[in-house]
Design a protein around this motif. Structure first.
Motif, PDB file in Angstrom:
ATOM      1  N   ASP A  55       0.869  -1.187   0.000  1.00 33.50           N
ATOM      2  CA  ASP A  55       0.000   0.000   0.000  1.00 33.50           C
ATOM      3  C   ASP A  55       0.900   1.229   0.000  1.00 33.50           C
ATOM      4  O   ASP A  55       1.206   1.799   1.042  1.00 33.50           O
ATOM      5  CB  ASP A  55      -0.905  -0.017   1.233  1.00 33.50           C
ATOM      6  CG  ASP A  55      -1.990   1.041   1.159  1.00 33.50           C
ATOM      7  OD1 ASP A  55      -1.832   2.011   0.383  1.00 33.50           O
ATOM      8  OD2 ASP A  55      -2.991   0.923   1.893  1.00 33.50           O
ATOM      9  N   ASP A  57       0.390   4.241  -0.997  1.00 26.65           N
ATOM     10  CA  ASP A  57      -0.259   5.468  -0.504  1.00 26.65           C
ATOM     11  C   ASP A  57      -0.211   5.531   1.016  1.00 26.65           C
ATOM     12  O   ASP A  57       0.024   6.603   1.597  1.00 26.65           O
ATOM     13  CB  ASP A  57      -1.707   5.523  -0.987  1.00 26.65           C
ATOM     14  CG  ASP A  57      -1.820   5.750  -2.479  1.00 26.65           C
ATOM     15  OD1 ASP A  57      -0.840   6.238  -3.081  1.00 26.65           O
ATOM     16  OD2 ASP A  57      -2.883   5.431  -3.052  1.00 26.65           O
ATOM     17  N   ALA A  58      -0.419   4.393   1.675  1.00 29.43           N
ATOM     18  CA  ALA A  58      -0.367   4.372   3.137  1.00 29.43           C
ATOM     19  C   ALA A  58       1.046   4.641   3.645  1.00 29.43           C
ATOM     20  O   ALA A  58       1.235   5.330   4.655  1.00 29.43           O
ATOM     21  CB  ALA A  58      -0.865   3.029   3.662  1.00 29.43           C
ATOM     22  N   ASP A 116       9.047  -3.090  -1.086  1.00 31.09           N
ATOM     23  CA  ASP A 116       8.158  -4.168  -0.650  1.00 31.09           C
ATOM     24  C   ASP A 116       8.887  -5.494  -0.468  1.00 31.09           C
ATOM     25  O   ASP A 116       8.651  -6.221   0.496  1.00 31.09           O
ATOM     26  CB  ASP A 116       6.972  -4.333  -1.599  1.00 31.09           C
ATOM     27  CG  ASP A 116       7.353  -4.449  -3.067  1.00 31.09           C
ATOM     28  OD1 ASP A 116       8.564  -4.505  -3.382  1.00 31.09           O
ATOM     29  OD2 ASP A 116       6.437  -4.489  -3.924  1.00 31.09           O
ATOM     30  N   HIS A 124       4.795  -2.422   5.900  1.00 30.73           N
ATOM     31  CA  HIS A 124       3.668  -1.734   6.534  1.00 30.73           C
ATOM     32  C   HIS A 124       3.858  -1.634   8.053  1.00 30.73           C
ATOM     33  O   HIS A 124       3.541  -0.605   8.666  1.00 30.73           O
ATOM     34  CB  HIS A 124       2.356  -2.476   6.246  1.00 30.73           C
ATOM     35  CG  HIS A 124       1.997  -2.509   4.799  1.00 30.73           C
ATOM     36  ND1 HIS A 124       1.189  -3.490   4.255  1.00 30.73           N
ATOM     37  CD2 HIS A 124       2.328  -1.698   3.773  1.00 30.73           C
ATOM     38  CE1 HIS A 124       1.034  -3.271   2.968  1.00 30.73           C
ATOM     39  NE2 HIS A 124       1.719  -2.195   2.645  1.00 30.73           N
ATOM     40  N   GLU A 150       7.934  -0.324  -5.536  1.00 30.67           N
ATOM     41  CA  GLU A 150       7.046  -1.474  -5.698  1.00 30.67           C
ATOM     42  C   GLU A 150       7.709  -2.542  -6.560  1.00 30.67           C
ATOM     43  O   GLU A 150       8.419  -2.230  -7.517  1.00 30.67           O
ATOM     44  CB  GLU A 150       5.738  -1.034  -6.347  1.00 30.67           C
ATOM     45  CG  GLU A 150       4.951  -0.034  -5.501  1.00 30.67           C
ATOM     46  CD  GLU A 150       3.688   0.439  -6.182  1.00 30.67           C
ATOM     47  OE1 GLU A 150       2.594  -0.028  -5.797  1.00 30.67           O
ATOM     48  OE2 GLU A 150       3.798   1.260  -7.111  1.00 30.67           O
TER      49      GLU A 150
END
Length: 252
Positions: A55, A57-58, A116, A124, A150
């Motif tokens: 994510d 954006d998060a 990631d 996260h 990403e």
């Protein structure tokens, strides 16, 4: 407990000292049903960690006021990323152009890449907290925009930092999930990053995953010490060691 204080199960002490699966017992020729179910759940958690989408954006929102750039590797999607590790080490053309536009006028001391890797869950859960703890220890360092990557492998950081013109790169990346560690974050540090650097030219701080692994502050303390010596000696990799107390002086 027996009358003399010795536990009836000789595996109790060992199981208490490790998260590895030891002394699980048996039912006939196989594991007990409860252990089979726990094993299946752990395997599912590891698979989920690999395939969970990052994510971005998060992550950018969690970075707060820090400038950031989102990039993508040359791997088009997760399936290609898993099948073609080489593509995860290269930027796609649009991302490279975006980074060159974002490059500061003066070379920054450090670029942080939040990648990631093989566990977006680890990113996260831990990446921004590690960055916050580290930044508090690097008052005299200049930073480029944080790069959120990403479908990225560790070596993508070299291409990212080269495009930004940075002196050093720190890649915070989700590590390959284990059966007891689906959320482990790794931190890879490379001096003078450029495409073609090899793993022996990096330093790694691994298993960042409180409360079961290294804490965010603990990781930041080790990284700050390594980075200070890396900048002073202008190198990273096998010649730069963390002895757990003080880093060694340069030979000669």
């Amino acid at each position: 407990m027996t009358g003399n204080g010795v536990d009836r199960d000789p595996w109790v002490m060992l199981r208490a000292a490790t998260r590895a699966r030891v002394g699980l017992g048996r039912a006939g020729d196989g594991l007990p049903t409860a252990e089979n179910l726990r094993l299946a759940a752990a395997h599912a958690a590891a698979r989920d960690a690999v395939h969970l989408p990052l994510d971005a954006d998060a992550v950018v929102a969690a970075l707060g006021e820090r400038p950031s750039v989102v990039v993508h590797s040359a791997a088009a999607d997760r399936a290609e990323y898993l099948q073609r590790p080489d593509l995860g080490r290269r930027l796609d053309e649009a991302s490279e152009a975006r980074l060159r536009e974002a490059a500061p006028e003066e070379p920054a001391d450090l670029t942080v890449v939040v990648a990631d890797g093989l566990s977006p869950r680890a990113v996260h859960d831990h990446a921004v907290a590690v960055l916050d703890a580290l930044a508090a220890r690097l008052d005299d360092w200049s930073f480029s925009p944080v790069v959120v990557a990403e479908q990225a492998r560790v070596a993508l950081g070299d291409a990212v930092a080269a495009a930004l013109g940075s002196r050093m790169v720190l890649v915070l990346v989700g590590e390959r999930p284990g059966m007891s560690s689906p959320d482990s974050l790794g931190a890879y540090l490379t001096w003078a990053p450029r495409v073609g650097r090899v793993d022996s030219e990096r330093n790694c701080v691994s298993n960042i995953r409180p409360p079961d692994g290294l804490s965010h502050d603990g990781a930041a303390e080790i990284l700050a010490a390594l980075m200070g010596e890396a900048r002073r000696r202008e190198l990273t990799g096998v010649e730069l060691k963390d002895t757990g107390a003080a880093l060694p002086e340069a030979a000669g």
